[in-house]
Design a protein around this motif. Structure first.
Motif, short mmCIF file in Angstrom:
data_model
loop_
_atom_site.label_atom_id
_atom_site.label_comp_id
_atom_site.label_asym_id
_atom_site.label_seq_id
_atom_site.Cartn_x
_atom_site.Cartn_y
_atom_site.Cartn_z
N MET A 1 -1.30 5.41 -19.02
CA MET A 1 -0.48 4.28 -18.55
C MET A 1 -1.38 3.20 -17.97
O MET A 1 -2.31 3.48 -17.23
CB MET A 1 0.53 4.77 -17.51
N PHE A 2 -1.08 1.94 -18.30
CA PHE A 2 -1.87 0.82 -17.81
C PHE A 2 -1.73 0.69 -16.31
O PHE A 2 -0.64 0.58 -15.79
CB PHE A 2 -1.42 -0.45 -18.51
N SER A 3 -2.83 0.69 -15.59
CA SER A 3 -2.80 0.57 -14.13
C SER A 3 -3.96 -0.31 -13.69
O SER A 3 -5.07 0.18 -13.49
CB SER A 3 -2.91 1.95 -13.48
N PRO A 4 -3.73 -1.61 -13.56
CA PRO A 4 -4.82 -2.52 -13.23
C PRO A 4 -5.36 -2.29 -11.83
O PRO A 4 -4.64 -1.87 -10.92
CB PRO A 4 -4.16 -3.90 -13.34
N GLN A 5 -6.65 -2.56 -11.64
CA GLN A 5 -7.28 -2.49 -10.34
C GLN A 5 -7.09 -3.83 -9.64
O GLN A 5 -7.31 -4.88 -10.22
CB GLN A 5 -8.77 -2.18 -10.50
N ILE A 6 -6.67 -3.78 -8.37
CA ILE A 6 -6.48 -5.02 -7.64
C ILE A 6 -7.64 -5.24 -6.69
O ILE A 6 -8.34 -4.31 -6.29
CB ILE A 6 -5.15 -5.03 -6.86
N SER A 7 -7.86 -6.50 -6.35
CA SER A 7 -8.97 -6.85 -5.48
C SER A 7 -8.70 -6.38 -4.05
O SER A 7 -7.57 -6.04 -3.68
CB SER A 7 -9.18 -8.36 -5.49
N GLU A 8 -9.76 -6.39 -3.25
CA GLU A 8 -9.62 -6.02 -1.85
C GLU A 8 -8.62 -6.94 -1.13
O GLU A 8 -7.82 -6.49 -0.31
CB GLU A 8 -10.98 -6.09 -1.17
N THR A 9 -8.65 -8.23 -1.48
CA THR A 9 -7.73 -9.18 -0.85
C THR A 9 -6.29 -8.89 -1.23
O THR A 9 -5.39 -8.92 -0.38
CB THR A 9 -8.09 -10.62 -1.24
N LEU A 10 -6.03 -8.61 -2.51
CA LEU A 10 -4.67 -8.32 -2.93
C LEU A 10 -4.18 -7.00 -2.33
O LEU A 10 -2.99 -6.87 -2.00
CB LEU A 10 -4.58 -8.28 -4.45
N TYR A 11 -5.07 -6.04 -2.16
CA TYR A 11 -4.70 -4.79 -1.48
C TYR A 11 -4.32 -5.10 -0.03
O TYR A 11 -3.31 -4.62 0.47
CB TYR A 11 -5.85 -3.79 -1.53
N TRP A 12 -5.15 -5.91 0.64
CA TRP A 12 -4.87 -6.30 2.02
C TRP A 12 -3.52 -7.02 2.10
O TRP A 12 -2.71 -6.73 3.00
CB TRP A 12 -5.98 -7.22 2.54
N LEU A 13 -3.27 -7.94 1.18
CA LEU A 13 -2.03 -8.71 1.21
C LEU A 13 -0.82 -7.83 0.96
O LEU A 13 0.23 -8.01 1.58
CB LEU A 13 -2.10 -9.83 0.17
N THR A 14 -0.96 -6.88 0.05
CA THR A 14 0.13 -5.94 -0.20
C THR A 14 0.47 -5.17 1.06
O THR A 14 1.64 -5.01 1.43
CB THR A 14 -0.24 -4.98 -1.33
N ARG A 15 -0.56 -4.66 1.75
CA ARG A 15 -0.35 -3.92 3.01
C ARG A 15 0.30 -4.81 4.06
O ARG A 15 1.25 -4.41 4.74
CB ARG A 15 -1.68 -3.39 3.52
N GLN A 16 -0.20 -6.03 4.21
CA GLN A 16 0.35 -6.94 5.22
C GLN A 16 1.79 -7.33 4.90
O GLN A 16 2.61 -7.52 5.81
CB GLN A 16 -0.52 -8.20 5.32
N THR A 17 2.10 -7.45 3.62
CA THR A 17 3.47 -7.77 3.23
C THR A 17 4.42 -6.66 3.63
O THR A 17 5.53 -6.92 4.11
CB THR A 17 3.54 -8.02 1.71
N HIS A 18 4.00 -5.41 3.46
CA HIS A 18 4.83 -4.28 3.89
C HIS A 18 4.98 -4.24 5.41
O HIS A 18 6.05 -3.89 5.92
CB HIS A 18 4.21 -2.97 3.39
N ILE A 19 3.93 -4.59 6.10
CA ILE A 19 3.95 -4.52 7.57
C ILE A 19 4.71 -5.68 8.19
O ILE A 19 5.48 -5.50 9.14
CB ILE A 19 2.50 -4.50 8.12
#
Length: 207
Positions: A1-19
């Motif tokens: 299954m296609f699973s793209p790698q996200i950048s450190e910034t996008l990972y940070w933004l995803t976490r902050q969006t949840h928080i």
């Protein structure tokens, strides 16, 4: 299954969006983000309009596709401004993006005026991921601002399957998406392709 790698910034933004928000599901996600970047790179698109920023994930994907990208981003929720700008700065794309806070249907005429006065070119790409009730309004307003051969990408056009279900309850969002899909399908000015990626994407090319 296609699973793209996200950048450190996008990972940070995803976490902050949840928080920091109550609607993290509104993130476009890595699959859509990578597709947007690929579309820009493949077609050489540079002048882009984004309707609906949320916390800035899609903006980063759009602007990061090329250092030559210039992005006008419209967002109605001013409470998200600090998070949006922090994410863009971390990604190093803040200088490529012009953020306007307000109702898109009031901001789009200002953009049209700039184009009509020769202050900026027609858009190569418009990405729509905002209030589903008004997708037909956004589409009608921005199609004249899109150059021939340019593309509109509209997100969430399957709307959790409700857009294709003839028996689905017609709440305002579902009704808005269904009306939009019907409008695009019958518009001879464009060629459209519906992708079943995540919640559905319409790729609409202006003929």
């Amino acid at each position: 299954m296609f699973s793209p790698q996200i950048s450190e910034t996008l990972y940070w933004l995803t976490r902050q969006t949840h928080i920091r928000t109550n609607h993290a599901r509104m993130l476009c996600g890595a699959e859509v983000g990578e597709l947007l970047s690929a579309i820009i790179q493949k077609n050489g698109y540079r002048n882009i309009l984004e309707i609906g920023v949320f916390t800035g994930y899609s903006s980063i994907c759009l602007a990061s596709a090329s250092p030559d990208v210039r992005l006008d981003s419209l967002e109605i929720n001013d409470e998200l401004t600090d998070l949006i700008l922090e994410g863009w700065k971390r990604a190093g794309v803040n200088s490529q993006i012009n953020l306007s806070i307000g109702d898109a249907m009031k901001l789009i005429p200002e953009l049209k005026l700039r184009i009509d006065n020769g202050l900026q070119p027609l858009y190569d790409l418009v990405y729509i991921d905002a209030n589903k009730r008004y997708y037909t309004d956004y589409y009608t307003a921005v199609l004249p601002l899109l150059r021939q051969g340019g593309m509109i990408v509209a997100d969430n056009v399957l709307w959790s399957g409700k857009a294709l279900d003839p028996n689905s309850k017609l709440d305002p969002q579902t009704k808005g998406i269904k009306n939009f899909n019907a409008l695009v399908e019958n518009d001879a000015r464009v060629k459209a392709e519906l992708l079943p990626l995540r919640d559905g994407l319409y790729l609409i090319t202006k003929l």
